[in-house]
Write a protein that holds these residues in place. Sequence first.
Motif, PDB file in Angstrom:
ATOM      1  N   LEU A   6       1.109  -1.467   0.216  1.00 29.01           N
ATOM      2  CA  LEU A   6      -0.543  -0.232  -0.020  1.00 29.01           C
ATOM      3  C   LEU A   6       0.458   1.291   0.067  1.00 29.01           C
ATOM      4  N   GLY A   7       0.569   1.973  -0.942  1.00 27.38           N
ATOM      5  CA  GLY A   7       1.128   3.928  -1.004  1.00 27.38           C
ATOM      6  C   GLY A   7       0.719   4.820  -1.523  1.00 27.38           C
ATOM      7  N   ILE A   8       1.663   5.446  -1.712  1.00 31.38           N
ATOM      8  CA  ILE A   8       1.131   6.994  -2.438  1.00 31.38           C
ATOM      9  C   ILE A   8       2.195   6.888  -3.837  1.00 31.38           C
ATOM     10  N   TRP A   9       1.497   7.091  -4.817  1.00 31.95           N
ATOM     11  CA  TRP A   9       2.544   6.375  -5.840  1.00 31.95           C
ATOM     12  C   TRP A   9       2.817   8.237  -6.220  1.00 31.95           C
ATOM     13  N   GLY A  10       4.119   8.430  -6.180  1.00 34.12           N
ATOM     14  CA  GLY A  10       4.687   9.993  -5.571  1.00 34.12           C
ATOM     15  C   GLY A  10       4.729  10.932  -5.089  1.00 34.12           C
ATOM     16  N   GLU A  11       5.394  11.524  -4.854  1.00 31.78           N
ATOM     17  CA  GLU A  11       4.823  12.045  -3.841  1.00 31.78           C
ATOM     18  C   GLU A  11       3.943  12.915  -3.833  1.00 31.78           C
ATOM     19  N   ASN A  12       3.451  13.294  -2.714  1.00 33.03           N
ATOM     20  CA  ASN A  12       2.654  13.705  -2.415  1.00 33.03           C
ATOM     21  C   ASN A  12       2.867  14.797  -1.077  1.00 33.03           C
ATOM     22  N   ARG A  13       2.956  16.099  -1.228  1.00 38.62           N
ATOM     23  CA  ARG A  13       3.433  16.528   0.327  1.00 38.62           C
ATOM     24  C   ARG A  13       1.522  17.185   0.504  1.00 38.62           C
ATOM     25  N   GLU A  14       0.664  17.470   0.499  1.00 39.71           N
ATOM     26  CA  GLU A  14      -0.803  17.863   1.029  1.00 39.71           C
ATOM     27  C   GLU A  14      -0.786  16.811   2.010  1.00 39.71           C
ATOM     28  N   LEU A  15      -0.718  15.164   0.931  1.00 41.03           N
ATOM     29  CA  LEU A  15      -1.709  14.531   1.461  1.00 41.03           C
ATOM     30  C   LEU A  15      -0.689  13.919   3.691  1.00 41.03           C
ATOM     31  N   MET A  16       0.475  14.410   2.979  1.00 44.83           N
ATOM     32  CA  MET A  16       1.416  14.121   3.840  1.00 44.83           C
ATOM     33  C   MET A  16       1.774  14.932   4.804  1.00 44.83           C
ATOM     34  N   ASP A  17       1.228  16.219   4.255  1.00 48.06           N
ATOM     35  CA  ASP A  17       1.140  17.946   5.555  1.00 48.06           C
ATOM     36  C   ASP A  17       0.097  17.060   6.881  1.00 48.06           C
ATOM     37  N   GLN A  18      -1.210  16.521   5.627  1.00 47.23           N
ATOM     38  CA  GLN A  18      -2.094  16.498   6.889  1.00 47.23           C
ATOM     39  C   GLN A  18      -2.049  15.188   7.854  1.00 47.23           C
ATOM     40  N   PHE A  19      -0.998  13.955   7.023  1.00 50.34           N
ATOM     41  CA  PHE A  19      -1.147  13.121   8.274  1.00 50.34           C
ATOM     42  C   PHE A  19       0.042  13.724   9.182  1.00 50.34           C
ATOM     43  N   ARG A  20       1.049  14.980   8.495  1.00 50.69           N
ATOM     44  CA  ARG A  20       1.349  14.873  10.025  1.00 50.69           C
ATOM     45  C   ARG A  20       0.458  15.787  11.152  1.00 50.69           C
TER      46      ARG A  20
END
Length: 227
Positions: free
Chosen positions: A116-130
């Motif tokens: 399971l993962g994220i295709w490519g860099e997704n700064r918006e999603l990772m910032d939401q996760f953070r």
Amino acid sequence: MFTGFTDETIQFLLDLKFHNETAYFHEHHDRYVETVQTPFYELITDLADDMRKIDPLMEIRPYKCLSRIHRDTRFSRDKSPYRDHHWFLFRRAAEPRDKSLMYYFEFGPDRLGWGLGIWGENRELMDQFRKHMRANPAGTLALIDDLELARHKLILNGSFFKRMEIPAEIPARLKPWYTGREIYVGKYNPDWQWAFSDRVLKEVRKDFRTLAPLYQLLRGYVDELQQ
């Protein structure tokens, strides 16, 4: 029904690697369909019900899930027209592949893996996760601990910020997740022989179900961003 890939699957992909030409592929197209495309389609079909239970909006049509055998060579120095492996993705129907949250499986002469993962860099999603990690570090850690990734031999991988400031409230075991740029949680280097029986179907199904709570967590953050 998927019963495993075969030696002919591998042989075709190896032959294509060494005869990577349009004329060769067209001449052997029926062999490709029989030995490569069909077992991939069967594996996707046998996983479809499980994926719809995880997310009713998941794309499960085999021809939409399976990667193209043709390569996009527009921006590559390697102009070989065909791949020597295949992968498939389960993601929300109609969502673009880039930056999507997806389950994946890949197989070829030199690879076997899934996760399971994220295709490519997704700064918006990772910032939401953070953001949610900072708001509830104990809850996030508890969910990840409940996955028992080590017991299932599932590994966090991807790319990570090396100089990102990490708040004091983030536990040490959350730090790799917090600094993620592009993350995958997957099974790497499984037993190669699994691919040649329905054992690989059982293992992939088990691991996809194990990762479902993480999918639901991240999917919720994607949905928040889309509101």
